[in-house]
Design a protein around this motif. Structure first.
Motif, PDB file in Angstrom:
ATOM      1  N   SER A 100       0.839  -1.194   0.000  1.00  0.00           N
ATOM      2  CA  SER A 100       0.000   0.000   0.000  1.00  0.00           C
ATOM      3  C   SER A 100       0.872   1.241   0.000  1.00  0.00           C
ATOM      4  CB  SER A 100      -0.925   0.017   1.218  1.00  0.00           C
ATOM      5  OG  SER A 100      -0.196   0.221   2.402  1.00  0.00           O
ATOM      6  N   LEU A 101       0.319   2.305  -0.552  1.00  0.00           N
ATOM      7  CA  LEU A 101       0.981   3.598  -0.547  1.00  0.00           C
ATOM      8  C   LEU A 101      -0.071   4.642  -0.247  1.00  0.00           C
ATOM      9  CD1 LEU A 101       3.819   4.803  -1.228  1.00  0.00           C
ATOM     10  CD2 LEU A 101       2.797   5.548  -3.344  1.00  0.00           C
ATOM     11  N   PRO A 102       0.119   5.418   0.811  1.00  0.00           N
ATOM     12  CA  PRO A 102       1.208   5.367   1.779  1.00  0.00           C
ATOM     13  C   PRO A 102       1.191   4.055   2.570  1.00  0.00           C
ATOM     14  CG  PRO A 102      -0.152   7.350   2.095  1.00  0.00           C
ATOM     15  CD  PRO A 102      -0.823   6.496   1.084  1.00  0.00           C
ATOM     16  N   ALA A 103       2.328   3.779   3.203  1.00  0.00           N
ATOM     17  CA  ALA A 103       2.430   2.576   4.029  1.00  0.00           C
ATOM     18  C   ALA A 103       1.359   2.628   5.113  1.00  0.00           C
ATOM     19  CB  ALA A 103       3.814   2.489   4.659  1.00  0.00           C
ATOM     20  N   TYR A 104       0.731   1.487   5.374  1.00  0.00           N
ATOM     21  CA  TYR A 104      -0.393   1.456   6.307  1.00  0.00           C
ATOM     22  C   TYR A 104      -0.002   1.010   7.710  1.00  0.00           C
ATOM     23  CZ  TYR A 104      -5.012   0.372   8.170  1.00  0.00           C
ATOM     24  OH  TYR A 104      -6.132   0.334   8.949  1.00  0.00           O
ATOM     25  N   THR A 105       0.926   0.084   7.825  1.00  0.00           N
ATOM     26  CA  THR A 105       1.213  -0.488   9.144  1.00  0.00           C
ATOM     27  C   THR A 105       2.587  -0.126   9.697  1.00  0.00           C
ATOM     28  OG1 THR A 105       2.054  -2.528   8.152  1.00  0.00           O
ATOM     29  CG2 THR A 105      -0.291  -2.479   8.744  1.00  0.00           C
ATOM     30  N   LEU A 106       3.429   0.535   8.921  1.00  0.00           N
ATOM     31  CA  LEU A 106       4.774   0.834   9.400  1.00  0.00           C
ATOM     32  C   LEU A 106       4.784   2.134  10.200  1.00  0.00           C
ATOM     33  CD1 LEU A 106       6.903  -0.078   6.256  1.00  0.00           C
ATOM     34  CD2 LEU A 106       6.552  -1.428   8.338  1.00  0.00           C
ATOM     35  N   PRO A 107       5.375   2.108  11.395  1.00  0.00           N
ATOM     36  CA  PRO A 107       5.461   3.323  12.213  1.00  0.00           C
ATOM     37  C   PRO A 107       6.345   4.384  11.557  1.00  0.00           C
ATOM     38  CG  PRO A 107       6.003   1.353  13.502  1.00  0.00           C
ATOM     39  CD  PRO A 107       5.921   0.935  12.071  1.00  0.00           C
TER      40      PRO A 107
ATOM     41  N   THR B 244       6.528  12.573  -2.986  1.00  0.00           N
ATOM     42  CA  THR B 244       5.103  12.795  -3.221  1.00  0.00           C
ATOM     43  C   THR B 244       4.299  11.865  -2.323  1.00  0.00           C
ATOM     44  OG1 THR B 244       5.558  13.351  -5.528  1.00  0.00           O
ATOM     45  CG2 THR B 244       3.278  12.814  -4.968  1.00  0.00           C
ATOM     46  N   ILE B 245       3.549  12.437  -1.401  1.00  0.00           N
ATOM     47  CA  ILE B 245       2.670  11.650  -0.532  1.00  0.00           C
ATOM     48  C   ILE B 245       1.242  11.922  -1.001  1.00  0.00           C
ATOM     49  CG2 ILE B 245       1.905  11.187   1.825  1.00  0.00           C
ATOM     50  CD1 ILE B 245       4.850  10.617   1.561  1.00  0.00           C
ATOM     51  N   PRO B 246       0.593  10.922  -1.597  1.00  0.00           N
ATOM     52  CA  PRO B 246      -0.758  11.158  -2.116  1.00  0.00           C
ATOM     53  C   PRO B 246      -1.782  11.343  -0.997  1.00  0.00           C
ATOM     54  CG  PRO B 246      -0.164   8.853  -2.338  1.00  0.00           C
ATOM     55  CD  PRO B 246       1.058   9.565  -1.824  1.00  0.00           C
ATOM     56  N   SER B 247      -2.878  12.027  -1.321  1.00  0.00           N
ATOM     57  CA  SER B 247      -3.953  12.229  -0.343  1.00  0.00           C
ATOM     58  C   SER B 247      -4.880  11.021  -0.279  1.00  0.00           C
ATOM     59  CB  SER B 247      -4.757  13.485  -0.696  1.00  0.00           C
ATOM     60  OG  SER B 247      -5.312  13.347  -1.993  1.00  0.00           O
ATOM     61  N   HIS B 248      -4.726  10.082  -1.203  1.00  0.00           N
ATOM     62  CA  HIS B 248      -5.530   8.865  -1.230  1.00  0.00           C
ATOM     63  C   HIS B 248      -4.650   7.665  -0.868  1.00  0.00           C
ATOM     64  CE1 HIS B 248      -3.670   9.403  -5.196  1.00  0.00           C
ATOM     65  NE2 HIS B 248      -3.546   8.089  -5.171  1.00  0.00           N
ATOM     66  N   VAL B 249      -5.272   6.510  -0.724  1.00  0.00           N
ATOM     67  CA  VAL B 249      -4.549   5.270  -0.445  1.00  0.00           C
ATOM     68  C   VAL B 249      -4.653   4.374  -1.671  1.00  0.00           C
ATOM     69  CG1 VAL B 249      -4.421   3.220   1.023  1.00  0.00           C
ATOM     70  CG2 VAL B 249      -5.066   5.422   2.018  1.00  0.00           C
ATOM     71  N   SER B 250      -3.536   3.788  -2.072  1.00  0.00           N
ATOM     72  CA  SER B 250      -3.504   2.837  -3.177  1.00  0.00           C
ATOM     73  C   SER B 250      -3.010   1.500  -2.639  1.00  0.00           C
ATOM     74  CB  SER B 250      -2.562   3.319  -4.280  1.00  0.00           C
ATOM     75  OG  SER B 250      -2.978   4.559  -4.791  1.00  0.00           O
TER      76      SER B 250
ATOM     77  N   ALA C 177      -8.691   4.509  -2.946  1.00  0.00           N
ATOM     78  CA  ALA C 177      -9.809   5.074  -2.173  1.00  0.00           C
ATOM     79  C   ALA C 177      -9.247   6.077  -1.179  1.00  0.00           C
ATOM     80  CB  ALA C 177     -10.587   3.974  -1.456  1.00  0.00           C
ATOM     81  N   SER C 178     -10.151   6.700  -0.447  1.00  0.00           N
ATOM     82  CA  SER C 178      -9.710   7.681   0.543  1.00  0.00           C
ATOM     83  C   SER C 178      -9.234   7.021   1.836  1.00  0.00           C
ATOM     84  CB  SER C 178     -10.832   8.675   0.843  1.00  0.00           C
ATOM     85  OG  SER C 178     -11.961   7.980   1.341  1.00  0.00           O
ATOM     86  N   ASP C 179      -9.522   5.732   2.029  1.00  0.00           N
ATOM     87  CA  ASP C 179      -9.033   5.035   3.218  1.00  0.00           C
ATOM     88  C   ASP C 179      -8.560   3.633   2.845  1.00  0.00           C
ATOM     89  OD1 ASP C 179     -11.198   2.910   4.021  1.00  0.00           O
ATOM     90  OD2 ASP C 179     -12.324   4.743   3.593  1.00  0.00           O
ATOM     91  N   PHE C 180      -7.730   3.066   3.716  1.00  0.00           N
ATOM     92  CA  PHE C 180      -7.103   1.781   3.427  1.00  0.00           C
ATOM     93  C   PHE C 180      -8.117   0.665   3.229  1.00  0.00           C
ATOM     94  CE2 PHE C 180      -5.441  -2.330   4.680  1.00  0.00           C
ATOM     95  CZ  PHE C 180      -4.344  -2.443   3.832  1.00  0.00           C
ATOM     96  N   GLY C 181      -9.109   0.559   4.106  1.00  0.00           N
ATOM     97  CA  GLY C 181     -10.061  -0.549   4.033  1.00  0.00           C
ATOM     98  C   GLY C 181     -10.765  -0.630   2.692  1.00  0.00           C
ATOM     99  N   VAL C 182     -11.224   0.487   2.190  1.00  0.00           N
ATOM    100  CA  VAL C 182     -11.935   0.494   0.906  1.00  0.00           C
ATOM    101  C   VAL C 182     -10.961   0.204  -0.237  1.00  0.00           C
ATOM    102  CG1 VAL C 182     -13.312   1.891  -0.688  1.00  0.00           C
ATOM    103  CG2 VAL C 182     -13.754   2.011   1.775  1.00  0.00           C
TER     104      VAL C 182
END
Length: 164
Positions: free
Chosen positions: A9-16, A97-103, A135-140
């Protein structure tokens, strides 16, 4: 498993944030030390907050098109110009570049097309392609990527381990 069979995923979802800072710092140091001009593929392992480098290749990986699409920048084209001597400054590419959405990228496997195929993953790449959910969030985004890969999410049950 083979990195080509993994999702991301981008941005990373689980990495601190601290782990991401370490990865960014290691990447810059490795690129400088190897004098890479263009793209570089680094595979990292994070275990209990510690960052390890598995391998480094001064070339593109299958993830480059995903990252390019996720951030809206033609990374392969930019890298080709850099290899030809154009600077990132000249290309106006000076910040991450940090996107405003999650891929979310998911591999696509051909297992349902081959009756009796061994579906256990190992060091040889088994995927035949990849798909992306945005999407705008990771789950979707994750659900969209799984749907596009032809892998329905369970509606009930629980996660469990399987001993083999």
């Amino acid at each position: 498993i083979h990195s080509g069979d993994s999702g991301c995923s981008l941005p990373a979802y689980t990495l601190p944030a601290g782990v991401l800072r370490t990865i960014r710092a290691h990447t810059a140091k490795i690129g400088d030390a190897l004098q890479v001009r263009g793209l570089m593929n680094i595979q990292y392992l994070v275990q209990q907050g510690e960052v390890y480098v598995i391998e480094v290749n001064p070339r593109a990986s299958r993830t480059v098109p995903f990252v390019a699409k996720a951030i809206g920048r033609p990374l392969a084209g930019i890298a080709a110009k850099v290899m030809a001597g154009v600077t990132l400054r000249e290309l106006g590419f000076l910040e991450e570049t940090i996107p405003s959405h999650v891929s979310v990228k998911q591999p696509v496997f051909p297992f349902d097309r081959f009756a009796g195929a061994d579906i256990i993953l190992g060091p040889e790449m088994r995927s035949t392609g990849e798909v992306m959910g945005i999407a705008s969030d990771f789950g979707v985004a994750f659900a969209k990527s799984m749907d596009a890969a032809g892998r329905a999410l369970p509606r009930d049950g629980r996660a469990s381990s399987v001993d083999r």
